[in-house]
Design an enzyme around this catalytic site. Structure first.
Site, PDB file in Angstrom:
ATOM      1  N   HIS A 116      24.070  74.587  80.155  1.00  0.00           N
ATOM      2  CA  HIS A 116      24.730  74.144  81.385  1.00  0.00           C
ATOM      3  C   HIS A 116      25.184  72.696  81.248  1.00  0.00           C
ATOM      4  CE1 HIS A 116      21.156  71.905  82.398  1.00  0.00           C
ATOM      5  NE2 HIS A 116      20.404  72.994  82.476  1.00  0.00           N
ATOM      6  N   HIS A 121      22.878  70.043  79.647  1.00  0.00           N
ATOM      7  CA  HIS A 121      22.821  70.098  78.186  1.00  0.00           C
ATOM      8  C   HIS A 121      24.088  69.488  77.587  1.00  0.00           C
ATOM      9  CE1 HIS A 121      20.425  73.970  79.144  1.00  0.00           C
ATOM     10  NE2 HIS A 121      19.536  73.057  78.792  1.00  0.00           N
ATOM     11  N   CYS A 143       1.922  76.973  92.785  1.00  0.00           N
ATOM     12  CA  CYS A 143       2.626  75.953  92.015  1.00  0.00           C
ATOM     13  C   CYS A 143       3.692  75.273  92.883  1.00  0.00           C
ATOM     14  CB  CYS A 143       3.305  76.586  90.802  1.00  0.00           C
ATOM     15  SG  CYS A 143       4.478  75.490  90.001  1.00  0.00           S
ATOM     16  N   CYS A 164       5.555  76.779  84.553  1.00  0.00           N
ATOM     17  CA  CYS A 164       5.634  75.399  84.064  1.00  0.00           C
ATOM     18  C   CYS A 164       5.025  75.276  82.678  1.00  0.00           C
ATOM     19  CB  CYS A 164       4.891  74.452  84.994  1.00  0.00           C
ATOM     20  SG  CYS A 164       5.466  74.446  86.683  1.00  0.00           S
ATOM     21  N   LYS A 218      19.843  67.881  91.873  1.00  0.00           N
ATOM     22  CA  LYS A 218      19.630  68.242  90.492  1.00  0.00           C
ATOM     23  C   LYS A 218      20.049  69.693  90.287  1.00  0.00           C
ATOM     24  CE  LYS A 218      16.671  67.875  86.578  1.00  0.00           C
ATOM     25  NZ  LYS A 218      15.630  68.646  85.931  1.00  0.00           N
ATOM     26  N   LYS A 239      19.164  76.521  87.972  1.00  0.00           N
ATOM     27  CA  LYS A 239      19.602  77.898  88.040  1.00  0.00           C
ATOM     28  C   LYS A 239      19.260  78.495  89.395  1.00  0.00           C
ATOM     29  CE  LYS A 239      18.544  81.203  84.948  1.00  0.00           C
ATOM     30  NZ  LYS A 239      17.959  81.739  83.705  1.00  0.00           N
ATOM     31  N   CYS A 243       0.028  77.117  85.576  1.00  0.00           N
ATOM     32  CA  CYS A 243       1.241  77.793  86.040  1.00  0.00           C
ATOM     33  C   CYS A 243       2.018  78.297  84.843  1.00  0.00           C
ATOM     34  CB  CYS A 243       2.129  76.862  86.867  1.00  0.00           C
ATOM     35  SG  CYS A 243       3.736  77.618  87.250  1.00  0.00           S
ATOM     36  N   HIS A 298       7.298  76.266  91.220  1.00  0.00           N
ATOM     37  CA  HIS A 298       7.725  77.657  91.194  1.00  0.00           C
ATOM     38  C   HIS A 298       7.302  78.440  92.442  1.00  0.00           C
ATOM     39  CE1 HIS A 298       8.087  76.515  86.968  1.00  0.00           C
ATOM     40  NE2 HIS A 298       9.004  77.441  86.895  1.00  0.00           N
TER      41      HIS A 298
END
Length: 502
Positions: free
Chosen positions: A18, A21, A144, A129, A295, A298, A126, A147
């Site tokens: 993405h 990267h 978590c 993570c 930020k 996904k 987790c 998540h």
RNA sequence: GGCGCCGUAGCUCAGUUGGUCAGAGCAUCCGGCUCAUAAUCGGAAGGUCAUCGGUUCGAUCCCGAUCGGCGCUACCA
């Protein structure tokens, strides 16, 4: 000729490539392209991180072996970088034998040094993570915080790296290398981390199979630190008896995001010190490219696929935008409007249009043959300044500053044409002088802008009649005023950057 | 809670030892030009340099406080 070794982080293959990267990778590509122009022997490394529980699970969910799974995803990164014209010299995958060799070597050295010891770890883990949490870090009901899923209580024997022993050595090293972390304000963050106290960290797992076994205890698999970070050494032959990794090591810059400062600027040099390996010479710490002020993620639904944008602005347009728009080290906010605005202003209006108007006037007033520049042209000082400041920008790992300096020559050339008005002159020596100067400026711009917009630079190079390739030019000579020989055929061609009006 | 950062023209930001430091790019307005991708060039407008005190002959740049935004980090019952 000096060597220049730069890396990006290796990207975890649980997600598609993405914008985030792409950002770091483009910075690395531009930086290394600049150093190639400077005559350095360059190695630019990127790659993929392919081990760990998440990959194992993703593979199972897809009904594949982990190796099959990563074999399918890793090429997506390699292909994305091809599309973005990334000239990496190597692409490392952590599933390669050469990487296992290097990890074994590094682990064994640290183990032999007595800095890796067996201990017991217990806590709330987790899976998402791949990390442990303390009670108070968790949300209600042992969930978590990232998540939002229940964590599991684990107790396992782990090997630990005794990071706590390295505080003074790290502080000493940074005291002796005050410019190692760029930009400077990021260095303060790293020092703060070290000064606030260092805790030993776990380097192995017994609950995961998909990874590299510890050389002295096959029941344990190396956890991410010793696995992923070591890629930077794997690619230069660390642990390979037939190679000398110090040909390239220590690395000049690890380009990283601000979120992984701790691992790269604290864990990693300590691991290397333990193993008797020189720490990295430098780090370039970038901010995040936010999307809509948040930020990119996904799950957040705001992930931007850089390849979609290339269709609008071209590869060079996209590369230029991410390099020029955001000061390196700060967060940037990616917006489509911002992309278009910068493309139109800097690329279509300034650079592209300059190339077009020069070609037209040369065609009309010089019979399409580019004249030689005036050795004492007033543009020569603008060119010298542009080179000096561009070089400083790249030296500081500040692409936006480097490009602003390069563009100053483009603006100066547009102004130069305006004040001389060669289109009003009769063909002759005066027109030749002015257009020779403009062509020479364009030649220098092509060289200086090459790290950001390589295809465009080459196109300009050819349109003003020069042979060979920009990639083969050598600075600082190539930026010295007077290099355009004159007598070359100038062609106009289609607009380099068609203006985007939508 | 601790440590640190930030708040400068509409927008994005430069301003590195306090005295032409009040700037750049974009956007806006006016004018010029017409070679060029309605591009370009020049000019103007626009900021009490977050607020309030202090040090100094003089501070955006030093000190303190306040408001606002943020980063990292540590947590007591």
């Amino acid at each position: 000729m000096s060597r220049f070794y730069v890396t990006t982080p290796i990207y975890y293959v649980n997600a598609e490539p993405h914008l985030g990267h792409a950002y770091t990778t483009i910075v690395g590509d531009a930086l290394t392209r600049w150093h190639r122009l400077m005559g350095d022997d360059v190695k630019f490394l990127t790659g993929t991180d392919e081990h760990g529980q998440k990959i194992q699970q993703a593979a199972e969910a897809a009904g594949k072996t982990p190796q099959e799974f990563t074999d399918e995803v890793a090429p997506k990164f390699a292909n994305a970088w091809d599309r973005l014209n990334i000239a990496n010299d190597d692409f490392i995958r952590t599933t390669e034998p050469r990487h296992r060799t290097a990890v074994n070597e590094l682990l064994q050295r640290c183990y032999d040094a007595g800095d890796i010891e067996l201990d017991t770890y217990s806590g709330w883990y987790c899976v998402g993570c791949e990390a442990y949490y303390t009670e108070d870090e968790l949300d209600e009901g042992h969930v978590c915080p990232i998540h939002k899923r229940p964590v599991e209580h684990f107790e396992e024997e782990n090997y630990f790296f005794r990071l706590s022993r390295f505080q003074d050595r790290l502080l000493d090293w940074y005291a002796e290398h005050p410019d190692a972390i760029k930009p400077a304000h990021r260095a303060n963050e790293a020092l703060g981390l070290i000064k606030s106290g260092l805790r030993d960290f776990s380097v192995s797992r017994t609950t995961v199979d998909w990874g590299i076994p510890l050389p002295w205890d096959e029941d344990h698999v190396a956890y991410v630190w010793f696995d992923a970070l070591t890629n930077y050494l794997s690619a230069v032959g660390f642990g390979d008896d037939s190679a000398d990794y110090t040909d390239w090591w220590p690395v000049d810059y690890h380009l990283i995001g601000k979120d992984i400062i701790r691992f790269h600027c604290v864990y990693w040099p300590a691991m290397l010190m333990s193993a008797g390996v020189e720490p990295p010479k430098g780090y370039g710490v970038g901010g995040w490219l936010l999307v809509g002020g948040e930020k990119m993620s996904k799950s957040g639904g705001n992930a931007v696929n850089p390849l979609d944008l290339v269709d609008t602005t071209g590869v060079d347009g996209f590369r230029y935008y991410v390099l020029a728009e955001t000061p390196y080290g700060s967060d940037g906010d990616f917006t489509y409007d911002g992309l278009v605005a910068r493309y139109n202003a800097d690329l279509a209006n300034n650079l592209g249009n300059l190339a077009a108007r020069v070609a037209t006037v040369v065609g009309k007033k010089c019979d399409g043959v580019g004249p030689a520049p005036d050795p004492s042209s007033s543009l020569a000082t603008a060119a010298a300044d542009a080179y000096a400041n561009t070089a400083k920008g790249w030296d500081d790992v500040a692409p936006s500053k480097a490009l602003d300096a390069t563009w100053s020559l483009i603006r100066a050339t547009n102004a130069y044409l305006e004040s001389n008005e060669p289109w009003k002159m009769e063909p002759g020596a005066d027109v030749d002088r002015v257009m020779g100067d403009a062509l020479e400026a364009l030649r220098i711009v092509a060289v200086l802008a090459y790290p950001a917009v390589p295809e465009t630079s080459q196109a300009i190079w050819e349109r003003i009649g020069l042979s060979g390739e920009v990639v083969d030019q050598l600075l600082p000579d190539a930026a010295t005023w007077g290099g355009y020989p004159g007598g070359l055929t100038v062609t106009k061609g289609d607009p380099l950057f068609p203006r985007i009006t939508a």
